[in-house]
Structures are given as structure tokens and as C-alpha cells.
Design a protein around this motif. Structure first.
Motif, PDB file in Angstrom:
ATOM      1  N   TYR A  24       0.871  -1.111  -0.015  1.00 53.70           N
ATOM      2  CA  TYR A  24      -0.196   0.183   0.001  1.00 53.70           C
ATOM      3  C   TYR A  24       0.810   1.180  -0.053  1.00 53.70           C
ATOM      4  CZ  TYR A  24       0.051  -2.141   4.737  1.00 53.70           C
ATOM      5  OH  TYR A  24       0.451  -2.635   5.575  1.00 53.70           O
ATOM      6  N   PRO A  25       1.644   1.363  -1.183  1.00 45.53           N
ATOM      7  CA  PRO A  25       2.379   2.651  -1.196  1.00 45.53           C
ATOM      8  C   PRO A  25       1.676   3.863  -1.757  1.00 45.53           C
ATOM      9  CG  PRO A  25       2.696   1.470  -3.046  1.00 45.53           C
ATOM     10  CD  PRO A  25       2.010   0.659  -2.298  1.00 45.53           C
ATOM     11  N   ASP A  26       2.538   5.098  -1.711  1.00 39.74           N
ATOM     12  CA  ASP A  26       1.897   6.074  -2.165  1.00 39.74           C
ATOM     13  C   ASP A  26       2.319   6.404  -3.656  1.00 39.74           C
ATOM     14  OD1 ASP A  26       1.131   8.721  -2.994  1.00 39.74           O
ATOM     15  OD2 ASP A  26       2.311   9.706  -1.473  1.00 39.74           O
ATOM     16  N   CYS A  27       1.699   6.007  -4.589  1.00 34.74           N
ATOM     17  CA  CYS A  27       2.024   6.091  -5.823  1.00 34.74           C
ATOM     18  C   CYS A  27       2.040   7.248  -6.731  1.00 34.74           C
ATOM     19  CB  CYS A  27       1.093   5.122  -6.725  1.00 34.74           C
ATOM     20  SG  CYS A  27       1.233   3.222  -6.355  1.00 34.74           S
ATOM     21  N   SER A  28       1.515   8.208  -5.865  1.00 36.42           N
ATOM     22  CA  SER A  28       1.423   9.494  -6.616  1.00 36.42           C
ATOM     23  C   SER A  28       2.598  10.244  -6.699  1.00 36.42           C
ATOM     24  CB  SER A  28       0.347  10.556  -6.062  1.00 36.42           C
ATOM     25  OG  SER A  28       0.637  10.676  -4.496  1.00 36.42           O
ATOM     26  N   ALA A  29       3.645   9.785  -5.928  1.00 38.07           N
ATOM     27  CA  ALA A  29       5.020  10.587  -5.768  1.00 38.07           C
ATOM     28  C   ALA A  29       6.062   9.780  -6.870  1.00 38.07           C
ATOM     29  CB  ALA A  29       5.353  10.289  -4.466  1.00 38.07           C
ATOM     30  N   THR A  30       5.512   9.252  -7.898  1.00 33.04           N
ATOM     31  CA  THR A  30       6.507   8.577  -8.648  1.00 33.04           C
ATOM     32  C   THR A  30       5.922   8.288 -10.244  1.00 33.04           C
ATOM     33  OG1 THR A  30       7.954   6.562  -9.243  1.00 33.04           O
ATOM     34  CG2 THR A  30       5.825   6.176  -8.128  1.00 33.04           C
ATOM     35  N   ASN A  31       6.703   8.121 -11.183  1.00 31.23           N
ATOM     36  CA  ASN A  31       6.308   7.998 -12.449  1.00 31.23           C
ATOM     37  C   ASN A  31       6.161   6.481 -12.723  1.00 31.23           C
ATOM     38  OD1 ASN A  31       8.746   7.208 -13.215  1.00 31.23           O
ATOM     39  ND2 ASN A  31       9.297   8.847 -14.297  1.00 31.23           N
ATOM     40  N   GLY A  32       6.459   5.515 -11.998  1.00 32.98           N
ATOM     41  CA  GLY A  32       6.204   4.181 -12.152  1.00 32.98           C
ATOM     42  C   GLY A  32       7.363   3.438 -12.912  1.00 32.98           C
ATOM     43  N   ALA A  51      -5.682   3.141  -4.216  1.00 26.04           N
ATOM     44  CA  ALA A  51      -5.364   2.110  -5.301  1.00 26.04           C
ATOM     45  C   ALA A  51      -5.341   2.881  -6.694  1.00 26.04           C
ATOM     46  CB  ALA A  51      -6.207   0.898  -5.433  1.00 26.04           C
ATOM     47  N   LYS A  52      -6.374   3.865  -6.840  1.00 29.14           N
ATOM     48  CA  LYS A  52      -6.470   4.679  -8.064  1.00 29.14           C
ATOM     49  C   LYS A  52      -5.196   5.421  -8.658  1.00 29.14           C
ATOM     50  CE  LYS A  52      -8.699   8.819  -6.603  1.00 29.14           C
ATOM     51  NZ  LYS A  52      -7.911   9.647  -7.171  1.00 29.14           N
ATOM     52  N   ASN A  53      -4.371   5.829  -7.600  1.00 25.51           N
ATOM     53  CA  ASN A  53      -3.067   6.390  -7.850  1.00 25.51           C
ATOM     54  C   ASN A  53      -2.049   5.524  -8.308  1.00 25.51           C
ATOM     55  OD1 ASN A  53      -4.076   8.761  -6.847  1.00 25.51           O
ATOM     56  ND2 ASN A  53      -3.186   8.685  -4.810  1.00 25.51           N
ATOM     57  N   CYS A  54      -2.240   4.139  -8.047  1.00 17.10           N
ATOM     58  CA  CYS A  54      -1.364   3.308  -8.456  1.00 17.10           C
ATOM     59  C   CYS A  54      -1.802   2.771 -10.012  1.00 17.10           C
ATOM     60  CB  CYS A  54      -1.294   1.840  -7.552  1.00 17.10           C
ATOM     61  SG  CYS A  54      -0.656   2.315  -6.019  1.00 17.10           S
ATOM     62  N   GLN A  55      -3.130   2.713 -10.123  1.00 14.55           N
ATOM     63  CA  GLN A  55      -3.676   2.446 -11.326  1.00 14.55           C
ATOM     64  C   GLN A  55      -3.132   3.606 -12.371  1.00 14.55           C
ATOM     65  OE1 GLN A  55      -7.526   1.887  -9.915  1.00 14.55           O
ATOM     66  NE2 GLN A  55      -7.224  -0.492  -9.813  1.00 14.55           N
ATOM     67  N   GLU A  56      -3.281   4.806 -12.134  1.00 12.50           N
ATOM     68  CA  GLU A  56      -2.941   5.811 -12.850  1.00 12.50           C
ATOM     69  C   GLU A  56      -1.653   5.934 -13.044  1.00 12.50           C
ATOM     70  OE1 GLU A  56      -4.449   9.549 -11.193  1.00 12.50           O
ATOM     71  OE2 GLU A  56      -6.616   8.817 -11.308  1.00 12.50           O
ATOM     72  N   MET A  57      -0.727   5.352 -12.026  1.00  8.99           N
ATOM     73  CA  MET A  57       0.757   5.488 -12.184  1.00  8.99           C
ATOM     74  C   MET A  57       1.076   4.455 -13.395  1.00  8.99           C
ATOM     75  SD  MET A  57       3.764   3.895  -9.925  1.00  8.99           S
ATOM     76  CE  MET A  57       3.179   2.224 -10.214  1.00  8.99           C
ATOM     77  N   MET A  58       0.418   3.269 -13.301  1.00  8.24           N
ATOM     78  CA  MET A  58       0.780   2.243 -14.284  1.00  8.24           C
ATOM     79  C   MET A  58       0.391   2.694 -15.681  1.00  8.24           C
ATOM     80  SD  MET A  58       2.136  -0.213 -12.469  1.00  8.24           S
ATOM     81  CE  MET A  58       1.856  -1.892 -13.502  1.00  8.24           C
ATOM     82  N   THR A  59      -0.628   3.409 -15.892  1.00  9.56           N
ATOM     83  CA  THR A  59      -1.102   3.775 -17.341  1.00  9.56           C
ATOM     84  C   THR A  59      -0.068   4.924 -17.655  1.00  9.56           C
ATOM     85  OG1 THR A  59      -2.732   5.647 -16.640  1.00  9.56           O
ATOM     86  CG2 THR A  59      -3.489   3.310 -17.058  1.00  9.56           C
ATOM     87  N   GLN A  60       0.902   5.592 -16.943  1.00 13.27           N
ATOM     88  CA  GLN A  60       1.667   6.639 -17.110  1.00 13.27           C
ATOM     89  C   GLN A  60       3.076   6.142 -17.437  1.00 13.27           C
ATOM     90  OE1 GLN A  60       1.162   9.406 -14.349  1.00 13.27           O
ATOM     91  NE2 GLN A  60      -1.078   9.995 -14.970  1.00 13.27           N
ATOM     92  N   ARG A  61       3.294   4.906 -17.122  1.00 12.36           N
ATOM     93  CA  ARG A  61       4.839   4.394 -17.312  1.00 12.36           C
ATOM     94  C   ARG A  61       5.327   4.787 -18.674  1.00 12.36           C
ATOM     95  NH1 ARG A  61       5.798  -0.932 -16.177  1.00 12.36           N
ATOM     96  NH2 ARG A  61       7.941  -0.100 -15.656  1.00 12.36           N
ATOM     97  N   SER A  62       6.506   4.978 -18.847  1.00 12.69           N
ATOM     98  CA  SER A  62       7.178   4.957 -20.198  1.00 12.69           C
ATOM     99  C   SER A  62       7.399   3.590 -20.863  1.00 12.69           C
ATOM    100  CB  SER A  62       8.028   6.036 -20.070  1.00 12.69           C
ATOM    101  OG  SER A  62       9.480   5.133 -19.378  1.00 12.69           O
TER     102      SER A  62
END
Length: 115
Positions: A24-32, A51-62
Motif C-alpha cells: 500500500y505505497p503512495d503511488c502519486s509520488a513516482t512515474n512508475g 489504489a486509483k493512484n497506483c492504477q494511474e501510475m501504471m498507465t503513465q509508465r514510459s
């Protein structure tokens, strides 16, 4: 996750991580984009680190860096692996998530390190 982000703090560390499991990390602080294989375990109903922050992070990964696996556990809240969880219907998702996260962690480590 910030310590694992490619090109971030991880490049300053003398000793490097080989893999990471984040509960359960804070995914909003990274680009993934992670420097090492990473497993993220989070509850669908987590209101501290959504969890939505992690799901968004996953879609933004390069697509650069190592693999990242995101497991979102339905009905689970923040701290789903806590030993002090209450029994009852609401906690059922929590207990299920705790057991599933242990299995996922073992499988992830076996995949990364073999064995």
C-alpha cells in the motif's frame, strides 16, 4: 517507491536493491519507471493511499526500467496485512488480501531470484 524510481534516489545509493515489494505505497509520488522489478500490493478500498493512484501510475509508465506488477485486492483497505484486524464480514476482504499478498510475494520473489 521513490527510492526505486529510475534516475531518482536509487542512483545515489551505494548498495542497490535487487527487487522490491511495496505494500500500500503512495503511488502519486513516482512515474512508475522502476530501477528493479517491483510488486505493488494495495487494497481497492484504501483511503490513505488510494489504489486509483497506483492504477494511474501504471498507465503513465514510459516502459523504461524494470517490470512493475500491480495487485489490487477487492474489498481490502489500508493495512490489510495487519495482525490486529477485527473479525467480521467487513474484514473478510482484508484477511483474503493478506493471504493472497503473501502468495503473490512468494511467487514474485521466486520469479525474480529463482528457486
Amino acid at each position: 517507491l521513490e527510492a526505486l524510481q529510475s534516475g531518482g534516489d536509487e542512483r545515489l545509493m551505494e548498495r542497490k536493491f535487487k527487487a522490491a515489494i511495496a505494500y500500500y505505497p503512495d503511488c502519486s509520488a513516482t512515474n512508475g519507471d522502476m530501477a528493479v522489478p517491483t510488486l505493488i500490493l494495495i487494497g481497492e478500498l484504501d483511503d490513505r493511499t488510494p489504489a486509483k493512484n497506483c492504477q494511474e501510475m501504471m498507465t503513465q509508465r514510459s516502459g523504461k526500467g524494470s517490470s512493475v506488477q500491480l495487485d489490487v485486492y477487492p474489498g481490502a483497505r489500508h493495512g490489510f496485512d495487519s495482525a490486529g484486524l477485527k473479525t467480521g464480514i467487513e474484514a473478510y476482504g482484508q484477511y483474503n488480501a493478506a493471504e493472497q499478498s503473501i502468495l503473490a510475494s512468494h511467487a514474485f520473489l521466486k520469479e525474480v531470484f529463482g528457486g
